[in-house]
Design a protein around this motif. Structure first.
Motif, short mmCIF file in Angstrom:
data_model
loop_
_atom_site.label_atom_id
_atom_site.label_comp_id
_atom_site.label_asym_id
_atom_site.label_seq_id
_atom_site.Cartn_x
_atom_site.Cartn_y
_atom_site.Cartn_z
N ASN A 298 -56.49 -23.31 -70.53
CA ASN A 298 -56.56 -24.69 -70.05
C ASN A 298 -57.54 -25.46 -70.94
O ASN A 298 -58.74 -25.17 -70.96
CB ASN A 298 -57.03 -24.70 -68.59
CG ASN A 298 -57.02 -26.10 -68.00
OD1 ASN A 298 -57.09 -27.10 -68.70
ND2 ASN A 298 -56.94 -26.15 -66.68
N GLU A 299 -57.04 -26.43 -71.69
CA GLU A 299 -57.89 -27.15 -72.64
C GLU A 299 -59.01 -27.91 -71.95
O GLU A 299 -60.07 -28.12 -72.52
CB GLU A 299 -57.04 -28.10 -73.48
CG GLU A 299 -56.04 -27.39 -74.40
CD GLU A 299 -55.27 -28.36 -75.26
OE1 GLU A 299 -55.50 -29.58 -75.13
OE2 GLU A 299 -54.43 -27.90 -76.07
N ALA A 300 -58.79 -28.33 -70.70
CA ALA A 300 -59.81 -29.09 -69.99
C ALA A 300 -61.00 -28.24 -69.61
O ALA A 300 -62.15 -28.69 -69.65
CB ALA A 300 -59.20 -29.73 -68.74
N THR A 301 -60.74 -26.99 -69.23
CA THR A 301 -61.82 -26.11 -68.77
C THR A 301 -62.20 -25.05 -69.80
O THR A 301 -63.28 -24.48 -69.73
CB THR A 301 -61.41 -25.39 -67.47
OG1 THR A 301 -60.28 -24.56 -67.73
CG2 THR A 301 -61.05 -26.41 -66.38
N GLY A 302 -61.30 -24.77 -70.74
CA GLY A 302 -61.56 -23.72 -71.73
C GLY A 302 -61.34 -22.32 -71.19
O GLY A 302 -61.65 -21.35 -71.86
N LYS A 303 -60.81 -22.23 -69.95
CA LYS A 303 -60.58 -20.92 -69.34
C LYS A 303 -59.09 -20.60 -69.33
O LYS A 303 -58.25 -21.49 -69.24
CB LYS A 303 -61.12 -20.90 -67.90
CG LYS A 303 -62.63 -21.06 -67.80
CD LYS A 303 -63.09 -20.99 -66.35
CE LYS A 303 -64.61 -21.12 -66.24
NZ LYS A 303 -65.06 -21.08 -64.83
N TYR A 305 -55.54 -19.52 -67.91
CA TYR A 305 -54.88 -19.75 -66.63
C TYR A 305 -54.79 -18.43 -65.85
O TYR A 305 -54.49 -17.38 -66.41
CB TYR A 305 -53.48 -20.29 -66.85
CG TYR A 305 -53.43 -21.72 -67.35
CD1 TYR A 305 -53.77 -22.77 -66.51
CD2 TYR A 305 -53.04 -22.00 -68.65
CE1 TYR A 305 -53.72 -24.09 -66.96
CE2 TYR A 305 -52.98 -23.31 -69.12
CZ TYR A 305 -53.33 -24.35 -68.27
OH TYR A 305 -53.28 -25.64 -68.72
N THR A 306 -55.05 -18.50 -64.54
CA THR A 306 -54.94 -17.31 -63.70
C THR A 306 -53.50 -17.11 -63.25
O THR A 306 -52.69 -18.05 -63.27
CB THR A 306 -55.83 -17.43 -62.45
OG1 THR A 306 -55.34 -18.52 -61.63
CG2 THR A 306 -57.28 -17.71 -62.84
N LYS A 386 -68.52 -12.48 -61.15
CA LYS A 386 -67.62 -13.56 -61.56
C LYS A 386 -66.40 -13.05 -62.33
O LYS A 386 -65.36 -13.70 -62.36
CB LYS A 386 -68.37 -14.59 -62.40
CG LYS A 386 -68.92 -14.06 -63.72
CD LYS A 386 -69.62 -15.16 -64.50
CE LYS A 386 -70.13 -14.64 -65.86
NZ LYS A 386 -70.82 -15.71 -66.63
#
Length: 486
Positions: A298-303, A305-306, A386
């Motif tokens: 996800n470019e917005a969060t840098g994480k 996708y789950t 986490k």
């Protein structure tokens, strides 16, 4: 889209062709099954064939064919090949034969089967190993559905943690009650929800023809952004339940205690696995399209996708609000129902090992309470850390596939003793042995050694085990050893 349709047709065709052949190799007969000879009103009782099939399908269809297929889709269309070939030639064979051997052994649990064919030490080790795996399954299969349901009901004040508590309470009740009270009554409905979800997504793809990548497009065969991991062995561990899963062999004995006729084994065991393979293929295709459109991160969060986010996004976007809710419910109930039958299976495994009768509630509690406490402890740890769920999933996935290795080797020994075509499980045994050894050697959560060295060592060890098994088999033939029939 053409690749997906071909893969789907091959899967269905595999049930009617190779599935029939495997059934002939085993040779089901008209003997009375354990649901009649061992009937106890709790775990052994006759059920209609359609209900046994639906329960078996729901028992084995946890997070694996959905979340596993979603994560495996990061490898591109290579996931199609593993799901189709793995299901037909490994997973469904594994599930069918483990279930049928359990029927012949009066509904014996998996460690009893492994112990009979691989020795008493293997039986003791597998009792501990499978009990640990059942606890991991119980913990893993709470977090995923709780997140999905929490996202749906957050506005009502029911968040993820509230759902974790409710699911765990359900686990306790379903694990202790007789099999026909909860599992026999509501599982067919839950299975319908899961099948509805799969049919809905399949219908959308066939009608709307989304731009799915094809096998012959080299750029689609592997997603280059998948953290530089190779297809072998990573993909074969990531996509577990959608192709082959040792967990399934712990569930087959549950239905081996309820099936009325050996002739129905192909439909209930092989057929349920092919159905799960179809679900995994649908989700692999949907996730391949999702990642192609959105990327892995996800470019917005840098994480990254789950699996829960991908699943809910696909359902809502493709099936609308109502269809998305029903589909999400289907996705959520699959792991919940697999989790409770995992703990139920764990109870029976321990009971079989220590020969503790399970007719009385008090004796069921002797085993169940420590299992619930350990499952809750693992769950709390995965929530507080986490990265706990990701770590838990990777260890579960490896343990799951490692268990399939022991099951396949035990079945191979059975077929060798019975002078039946043992090649149908020997080849999958060698391959999965190589996969599991390679993964634990090269994975970051394993020994983390060089990929090339790890794969080379795994091939050498797997070939050595294969040669040793063949030498032992032909030596026993030469010595004319006679084994007891089951």
């Amino acid at each position: 889209m053409i690749s997906f349709i071909i893969a789907l047709l091959v899967l269905v065709g595999g049930y009617f062709t190779y599935g029939r052949y495997v059934s002939r190799v085993f040779g089901p007969d008209s003997r009375q099954t354990p649901c009649y000879t061992q009937q106890d009103g709790v775990d052994y009782m006759p059920m209609p064939t359609w209900k046994v099939y639906m329960i078996q399908f729901l028992n084995i269809a946890g997070l694996g064919p959905i979340f596993g297929a979603i994560m495996g889709a990061k490898f591109g269309t290579a996931s199609y090949l593993w799901i189709v070939l793995g299901t037909i030639f490994a997973g469904a064979v594994h599930d069918y034969l483990s279930g049928m051997i359990s029927i012949r052994m009066n509904g014996a649990s998996l460690p009893q089967i492994i112990g009979l064919f691989l020795g008493k030490r293997a039986r003791m080790a597998m009792c501990l190993f499978t009990s640990v795996l059942m606890i991991l399954v119980g913990a893993v299969f709470v977090s995923g559905p709780a997140e999905l349901l929490g996202n749906m009901t957050a506005s009502w004040g029911l968040g993820t943690f509230a759902w974790i508590g409710l699911i765990f309470i359900y686990y306790i009740v379903a694990t202790l009650c007789p099999v026909d009270k909860i599992i026999g009554k509501i599982y067919p409905f839950f299975a319908f929800c899961l099948i509805f979800m799969a049919i809905g997504l399949l219908g959308y793809m066939l009608i709307n023809q989304p731009a799915l990548p094809e096998l012959w497009e080299s750029s689609s065969f592997i997603n280059k952004s998948w953290e530089s991991h190779s297809i072998f062995p990573m993909m074969f561990i990531t996509i577990a339940c959608g192709a082959i899963s040792g967990f399934h062999a712990t569930q087959s004995p549950l239905m081996a205690r309820c099936i009325k006729s050996e002739a129905m084994g192909r439909r209930c065991f092989y057929g349920a696995m092919v159905t799960e393979g179809i679900v995994a293929l649908i989700w692999a295709a949907a996730a391949t399209y999702f990642f192609g459109e959105n990327g892995i991160v996800n470019e917005a969060t840098g994480k990254a996708y789950t699996g829960a986010f991908v699943a809910s996004s696909v359902c809502n976007n493709w099936l609308g609000i109502v269809g998305g809710i029903l589909a999400t419910m289907g996705i959520a109930v699959a792991p919940i129902t697999s989790g409770d039958t995992a703990l139920r299976s764990g109870r029976l495994i321990v009971a079989d090992f220590f020969k503790i009768e399970q007719h009385s509630m008090k004796r069921r509690l002797y085993i169940a309470i420590p299992m619930f406490v350990l499952t809750a402890a693992v769950l709390v740890w995965s929530i507080e850390d986490k990265n706990g769920f990701n770590i838990l999933w990777r260890y579960f996935a490896w343990c799951n596939q490692a268990l399939s290795v022991f099951t396949l080797w035990a079945i191979t020994v059975y077929l060798m003793r019975e002078k039946k075509n043992w090649v149908i499980t020997f080849l999958p045994s060698v391959f999965m042995t190589c996969v599991c050894i390679a993964y634990i050697l090269v994975a970051p959560e394993g020994f983390g050694i060089s990929l090339h060295v790890g794969v080379f060592v795994s091939i050498i060890v797997s070939v050595g085990i294969a040669v040793a098994s063949l030498v032992g088999h032909f030596r026993s033939l030469k010595q004319n050893k006679v084994y007891p029939k089951i």
